[in-house]
Design a protein around this motif. Sequence first.
Motif, PDB file in Angstrom:
ATOM      1  N   SER A 143       0.939  -1.214   0.143  1.00  0.00           N
ATOM      2  CA  SER A 143      -0.046  -0.141  -0.067  1.00  0.00           C
ATOM      3  C   SER A 143       0.843   1.264   0.098  1.00  0.00           C
ATOM      4  N   GLN A 144       0.409   2.319  -0.150  1.00  0.00           N
ATOM      5  CA  GLN A 144       1.104   3.712  -0.254  1.00  0.00           C
ATOM      6  C   GLN A 144       1.299   3.903   1.134  1.00  0.00           C
ATOM      7  N   SER A 145       0.616   3.440   2.200  1.00  0.00           N
ATOM      8  CA  SER A 145       0.829   3.628   3.561  1.00  0.00           C
ATOM      9  C   SER A 145       2.317   2.786   3.925  1.00  0.00           C
ATOM     10  N   GLU A 146       2.334   1.341   3.427  1.00  0.00           N
ATOM     11  CA  GLU A 146       3.354   0.743   3.806  1.00  0.00           C
ATOM     12  C   GLU A 146       4.717   1.344   3.084  1.00  0.00           C
ATOM     13  N   ARG A 192       8.178   2.548   5.038  1.00  0.00           N
ATOM     14  CA  ARG A 192       9.743   1.933   4.495  1.00  0.00           C
ATOM     15  C   ARG A 192      10.486   3.129   4.150  1.00  0.00           C
ATOM     16  N   ALA A 193       9.697   4.204   3.464  1.00  0.00           N
ATOM     17  CA  ALA A 193      10.856   5.203   2.963  1.00  0.00           C
ATOM     18  C   ALA A 193      10.886   6.354   3.853  1.00  0.00           C
ATOM     19  N   GLY A 194      10.232   6.610   4.937  1.00  0.00           N
ATOM     20  CA  GLY A 194      10.033   7.397   6.208  1.00  0.00           C
ATOM     21  C   GLY A 194       9.498   8.538   5.952  1.00  0.00           C
ATOM     22  N   MET A 195       8.430   8.529   5.145  1.00  0.00           N
ATOM     23  CA  MET A 195       7.432   9.464   4.830  1.00  0.00           C
ATOM     24  C   MET A 195       6.093   9.359   5.034  1.00  0.00           C
ATOM     25  N   THR A 196       5.347  10.088   4.542  1.00  0.00           N
ATOM     26  CA  THR A 196       3.568  10.175   5.020  1.00  0.00           C
ATOM     27  C   THR A 196       2.949   9.377   3.777  1.00  0.00           C
ATOM     28  N   GLN A 197       2.039   8.960   4.094  1.00  0.00           N
ATOM     29  CA  GLN A 197       1.119   8.300   2.815  1.00  0.00           C
ATOM     30  C   GLN A 197       0.427   9.512   1.857  1.00  0.00           C
ATOM     31  N   PRO A 198       0.106  10.585   2.451  1.00  0.00           N
ATOM     32  CA  PRO A 198      -0.348  11.780   1.460  1.00  0.00           C
ATOM     33  C   PRO A 198       1.031  12.291   0.642  1.00  0.00           C
ATOM     34  N   GLY A 199       2.149  12.038   1.205  1.00  0.00           N
ATOM     35  CA  GLY A 199       3.375  12.316   0.467  1.00  0.00           C
ATOM     36  C   GLY A 199       3.368  11.291  -0.620  1.00  0.00           C
ATOM     37  N   LEU A 237      16.435  14.053  -5.485  1.00  0.00           N
ATOM     38  CA  LEU A 237      17.355  12.784  -5.758  1.00  0.00           C
ATOM     39  C   LEU A 237      17.369  11.894  -4.550  1.00  0.00           C
ATOM     40  N   PRO A 238      17.727  12.666  -3.401  1.00  0.00           N
ATOM     41  CA  PRO A 238      17.868  11.969  -1.952  1.00  0.00           C
ATOM     42  C   PRO A 238      16.467  11.074  -1.915  1.00  0.00           C
ATOM     43  N   LEU A 239      15.257  11.744  -2.126  1.00  0.00           N
ATOM     44  CA  LEU A 239      14.150  11.173  -1.968  1.00  0.00           C
ATOM     45  C   LEU A 239      13.824  10.179  -2.823  1.00  0.00           C
ATOM     46  N   LEU A 240      14.234  10.128  -4.159  1.00  0.00           N
ATOM     47  CA  LEU A 240      14.274   8.937  -5.009  1.00  0.00           C
ATOM     48  C   LEU A 240      15.193   7.728  -4.659  1.00  0.00           C
ATOM     49  N   SER A 241      16.197   8.179  -3.942  1.00  0.00           N
ATOM     50  CA  SER A 241      17.065   7.131  -3.547  1.00  0.00           C
ATOM     51  C   SER A 241      16.579   6.209  -2.327  1.00  0.00           C
ATOM     52  N   ARG A 242      15.797   7.048  -1.632  1.00  0.00           N
ATOM     53  CA  ARG A 242      15.178   6.362  -0.380  1.00  0.00           C
ATOM     54  C   ARG A 242      13.720   5.509  -0.759  1.00  0.00           C
ATOM     55  N   LEU A 243      13.138   5.727  -2.054  1.00  0.00           N
ATOM     56  CA  LEU A 243      11.986   5.283  -2.600  1.00  0.00           C
ATOM     57  C   LEU A 243      12.665   4.198  -3.217  1.00  0.00           C
ATOM     58  N   ALA A 244      13.639   4.176  -3.837  1.00  0.00           N
ATOM     59  CA  ALA A 244      14.052   2.871  -4.549  1.00  0.00           C
ATOM     60  C   ALA A 244      14.342   1.813  -3.488  1.00  0.00           C
ATOM     61  N   GLN A 245      15.107   2.401  -2.617  1.00  0.00           N
ATOM     62  CA  GLN A 245      15.645   1.520  -1.435  1.00  0.00           C
ATOM     63  C   GLN A 245      14.405   0.769  -0.908  1.00  0.00           C
ATOM     64  N   ALA A 246      13.315   1.564  -0.582  1.00  0.00           N
ATOM     65  CA  ALA A 246      12.210   0.986   0.242  1.00  0.00           C
ATOM     66  C   ALA A 246      11.342   0.060  -0.785  1.00  0.00           C
ATOM     67  N   MET A 247      11.417   0.173  -2.075  1.00  0.00           N
ATOM     68  CA  MET A 247      11.075  -0.689  -3.056  1.00  0.00           C
ATOM     69  C   MET A 247      11.956  -1.796  -3.576  1.00  0.00           C
ATOM     70  N   GLU A 248      12.951  -1.959  -2.814  1.00  0.00           N
ATOM     71  CA  GLU A 248      13.933  -3.078  -3.112  1.00  0.00           C
ATOM     72  C   GLU A 248      14.326  -3.122  -4.749  1.00  0.00           C
ATOM     73  N   SER A 249      14.748  -1.813  -5.051  1.00  0.00           N
ATOM     74  CA  SER A 249      14.830  -1.552  -6.551  1.00  0.00           C
ATOM     75  C   SER A 249      15.976  -0.716  -6.848  1.00  0.00           C
ATOM     76  N   ASP A 250      16.685  -0.809  -8.014  1.00  0.00           N
ATOM     77  CA  ASP A 250      17.596   0.139  -8.548  1.00  0.00           C
ATOM     78  C   ASP A 250      16.779   1.077  -9.204  1.00  0.00           C
ATOM     79  N   LEU A 251      17.103   2.204  -9.554  1.00  0.00           N
ATOM     80  CA  LEU A 251      16.434   3.077 -10.344  1.00  0.00           C
ATOM     81  C   LEU A 251      17.153   3.639 -11.380  1.00  0.00           C
ATOM     82  N   ASP A 252      16.753   3.540 -12.651  1.00  0.00           N
ATOM     83  CA  ASP A 252      17.476   4.012 -13.720  1.00  0.00           C
ATOM     84  C   ASP A 252      16.583   5.062 -14.476  1.00  0.00           C
ATOM     85  N   ILE A 253      17.224   6.310 -14.562  1.00  0.00           N
ATOM     86  CA  ILE A 253      16.466   7.399 -15.459  1.00  0.00           C
ATOM     87  C   ILE A 253      17.432   7.594 -16.624  1.00  0.00           C
TER      88      ILE A 253
END
Length: 85
Positions: A21-24, A28-35, A48-64
Motif C-alpha cells: 500500500s501507499q502507507s506501507e 519504508r521510505a520514512g514518509m507520509t502516505q499523503p506524500g 534525488l535523495p528522496l528517489l534514492s530512499r524510494l528505490a531502497q524502500a521498493m527493493e529496487s535500482d532506479l534508472d532514469i
Amino acid sequence: MDYGQRLADGVRARRRALGISQSELARRAGMTQPGISRIELGGTTPTLPLLSRLAQAMESDLDIHLAPEYGEVTVRFTPRTREVA
C-alpha cells in the motif's frame, strides 16, 4: 514532456508490483502516505535523495534516461537481484 508523471507512473507500478500500500511504502521510505500519493499523482517531483530512499524502500535500482533532443524519457525501477553492501 512531463518528467514528474513518468516518475509517478514508475513509483506506482513498482509499488503495485510489490503488492504494498501507499502507507506501507511511506513507512519504508520514512514518509507520509499523503506524500506518496502526491508523488504518484504527479503533483510533486521528488528530489534525488528522496528517489534514492524510494528505490531502497521498493527493493529496487532506479534508472532514469533523459534524451530530450529525441523526446525520450525512461524511468525504470528494477527489482534488486543482488545483495547491497
